[in-house]
Design an enzyme around this catalytic site. Structure first.
Site, PDB file in Angstrom:
ATOM      1  N   ARG A  52       0.852  -1.196   0.000  1.00  0.00           N
ATOM      2  CA  ARG A  52       0.000   0.000   0.000  1.00  0.00           C
ATOM      3  C   ARG A  52       0.884   1.240   0.000  1.00  0.00           C
ATOM      4  NH1 ARG A  52       2.247   2.351   3.659  1.00  0.00           N
ATOM      5  NH2 ARG A  52       0.573   3.887   3.664  1.00  0.00           N
ATOM      6  N   GLY A  53       0.207   2.396  -0.177  1.00  0.00           N
ATOM      7  CA  GLY A  53       0.958   3.632  -0.371  1.00  0.00           C
ATOM      8  C   GLY A  53       1.052   3.867  -1.873  1.00  0.00           C
ATOM      9  N   ALA A  54       0.741   5.088  -2.304  1.00  0.00           N
ATOM     10  CA  ALA A  54       0.605   5.346  -3.742  1.00  0.00           C
ATOM     11  C   ALA A  54       1.837   4.942  -4.574  1.00  0.00           C
ATOM     12  CB  ALA A  54       0.261   6.820  -3.951  1.00  0.00           C
ATOM     13  N   ARG A  95      -7.315  -0.575  -6.975  1.00  0.00           N
ATOM     14  CA  ARG A  95      -7.677   0.551  -6.098  1.00  0.00           C
ATOM     15  C   ARG A  95      -7.856   1.794  -6.971  1.00  0.00           C
ATOM     16  NH1 ARG A  95      -4.293   1.254  -0.752  1.00  0.00           N
ATOM     17  NH2 ARG A  95      -6.271   2.165  -0.076  1.00  0.00           N
ATOM     18  N   GLN A 203      -2.147   2.708   9.830  1.00  0.00           N
ATOM     19  CA  GLN A 203      -0.840   2.767   9.143  1.00  0.00           C
ATOM     20  C   GLN A 203       0.175   3.602   9.932  1.00  0.00           C
ATOM     21  OE1 GLN A 203      -3.812   3.139   7.694  1.00  0.00           O
ATOM     22  NE2 GLN A 203      -3.827   2.537   5.548  1.00  0.00           N
ATOM     23  N   ASP A 244      -1.871  10.776  -2.499  1.00  0.00           N
ATOM     24  CA  ASP A 244      -2.249   9.708  -3.426  1.00  0.00           C
ATOM     25  C   ASP A 244      -2.536  10.249  -4.819  1.00  0.00           C
ATOM     26  OD1 ASP A 244      -2.932   8.566  -0.632  1.00  0.00           O
ATOM     27  OD2 ASP A 244      -2.765   6.877  -2.006  1.00  0.00           O
ATOM     28  N   LYS A 255      -4.718  10.166   2.555  1.00  0.00           N
ATOM     29  CA  LYS A 255      -5.407   9.363   3.568  1.00  0.00           C
ATOM     30  C   LYS A 255      -6.455  10.175   4.329  1.00  0.00           C
ATOM     31  CE  LYS A 255      -5.143   5.880   4.197  1.00  0.00           C
ATOM     32  NZ  LYS A 255      -6.153   4.996   3.538  1.00  0.00           N
TER      33      LYS A 255
END
Ligand code: MRU
Length: 357
Positions: A52-54, A95, A203, A244, A255
Site C-alpha cells: 500500500r501507499g501510492a 484501487r 498505518q 495519493d 489518507k
C-alpha cells in the site's frame, strides 16, 4: 552501488520473474515476505493492503506487468501483448484513488506497444522487465531527492507531525514525507515526530512508528482526534505528509484525516507541506471527478478485524481518502523542486510536457 542495495528496508523486489514484497498488513507483529509469479495474487495483495501507499502500488503494478510478460508462454508478439494488457486491466481495478497506479500502468503499456513493433517476443519481455526496474529505481531516486529538498525546510529542534505511512513501506524505498524526516535526521538535525495512529487501518501506529523506531528517530504516537490539542499547545512545528493524487489545481487527495489536519494547521499557523513524486500528479482530472475509494464497513466496526467495537451491522461510512483544497497547502515538494501557490502555474512548470497532454 545500485540504488536498490542502499536501502535498509526493501518493500518490493524483482526476483527472476517473481515479485516479492513485505506484507505490511502484518507489521509490526510479523515481518513476512511474500513472493509470487501470479498477477491475480499480486492484485489481491494490493487490494488487501499487503502492498500500500501510492508510489508502492504504482511500482508493484509495473513489476506485475513485467512478471506477466516474463512468465507468459505466448509465441507471438500479438499474444504476448494480449497477456500484458490482461494483466494491466486486472491491476487497474485494484484501487481507484492513487494516481501512481494508473501512471505506472500507462507507462508500461506505452512501452509494451512501442517495443511490440519490433516483432520480437523475447525482446518485448526484456524491455518490460527493464522498464519496470527503471520505474522502481526512479521512485527510490525521487524519494532521496525529495528528502534532500524537503530537509531544507526542516530546522534543528522541529517537531514534525505526519499522518498515515509515507515511509519506505509506502514506496519502492526511503519514503516521501518520511523521506524528508529521514534526510533531515541523517543531516544531524535534532528533530522529533508526532505520528497519528490513522484509523481505521492504523498505518501510522503500525508502520510509521515501526520505521522510525528502527532508525532511532524520536517519535510520539497520538490518536487522530488529538491533532487539534497538540497544535493548540504549540507542540507541532510543521506538518509533512504524502499524497495519493495531486491535481494541477493543487488539490491534494490523501489518507482520510488529512483535510482535518490541514484545517487545523491553517488555524494554528503551522506550515502544511505535501511531499510526493511527480508520478502522483494527475494533469487531467478535475476536483469533482476524483474517485475516493470506499472500503469495507468491517474496517470501522472492528479494530483490524480482531475486536468488534460497536453494535453488529451498524451502518458505516468508510471513505479511505479525502481531498484538501489548495488554499490549505503551504507547498508541494517533488523531486523536480518545490511548488508553491498559485499551483496551476507552479505544478505545470514542474511537470513540463506531461501537463500539456
Ligand atoms: O490506504 P493506503 O495505506 O494505501 O493510503 C496511503 C496514503 O494515504 C499515503 O499517505 C499516500 O499514499 C502517500 S505514501 C508515500
Amino acid at each position: 552501488m545500485e540504488v536498490f542495495e542502499r536501502l535498509a528496508i526493501k518493500p518490493l523486489e524483482w526476483r527472476d520473474g517473481a515479485v516479492r514484497w513485505i506484507d505490511v498488513s502484518r507489521l509490526p507483529w510479523e515481518e513476512r515476505v511474500v513472493e509470487t509469479r501470479d498477477v491475480e495474487r499480486l492484485a489481491k495483495a494490493i487490494e488487501r493492503l499487503e502492498i500500500r501507499g501510492a508510489p508502492a502500488i504504482g511500482v508493484a503494478a509495473a513489476l506485475g506487468i513485467a512478471m506477466a510478460a516474463y512468465n507468459s508462454d505466448a509465441e507471438t508478439v500479438e499474444q504476448l501483448l494480449r497477456d500484458v494488457e490482461r494483466a494491466a486491466e486486472r491491476l487497474r481495478r485494484t484501487r481507484p484513488t492513487a494516481y501512481n497506479l494508473f501512471w505506472a500502468i500507462d507507462r508500461m503499456l506505452g512501452t509494451a506497444r512501442r517495443a511490440a513493433q519490433s516483432g520480437d517476443t523475447d525482446g518485448l519481455r526484456r524491455t518490460l522487465v527493464e522498464e519496470a526496474l527503471r520505474v522502481m529505481r526512479e521512485d527510490i531516486e525521487a524519494n532521496m531527492t525529495m528528502g534532500r529538498i524537503g530537509a531544507e525546510l526542516v530546522e534543528d529542534g522541529d517537531t514534525i507531525l505526519t499522518h498515515c505511512n509515507t515511509g519506505a513501506l509506502a514506496t519502492a524505498g526511503y519514503g516521501t514525507a518520511l523521506g524528508v524526516v529521514r534526510a533531515a535526521w541523517e543531516q544531524g538535525k535534532k528533530i522529533s515526530v508526532i505520528a497519528t495512529e490513522t484509523r481505521p487501518l492504523l498505518q501510522g501506529a503500525r508502520l510509521t512508528v515501526w520505521e522510525l523506531v528502527k532508525e532511532g528517530i524520536p517519535v510520539r504516537l497520538i490518536t487522530d482526534n488529538m491533532v487539534g490539542y497538540v497544535m493548540a499547545k504549540g507542540l507541532v512545528s510543521k506538518v509533512f505528509l504524502g499524497a495519493d493524487r495531486i491535481l494541477l489545481t493543487g488539490h491534494v487527495t490523501n489518507k482520510i484525516g488529512t483535510y482535518t489536519i490541514a484545517v487545523l494547521a491553517k488555524r494554528h499557523r503551522v506550515p502544511f507541506y505535501v511531499v510526493a513524486p511527480t508520478s502522483t500528479i494527475d494533469p487531467r482530472t478535475r476536483p469533482e471527478d476524483i474517485v475516493i475509494e470506499e472500503r469495507s464497513p468491517e474496517e470501522v466496526r472492528t479494530v483490524l478485524g480482531k475486536l468488534t467495537i460497536t453494535v453488529p451491522n451498524v451502518e458505516v461510512y468508510n471513505p479511505a481518502f479525502d481531498t484538501t483544497p489548495p488554499e490549505l497547502v503551504s507547498a508541494i515538494i517533488t523531486e523536480k523542486g518545490i511548488a508553491r501557490p498559485p499551483y496551476p502555474e507552479s505544478l505545470s512548470k514542474l511537470l513540463g510536457k506531461r501537463s500539456a497532454r
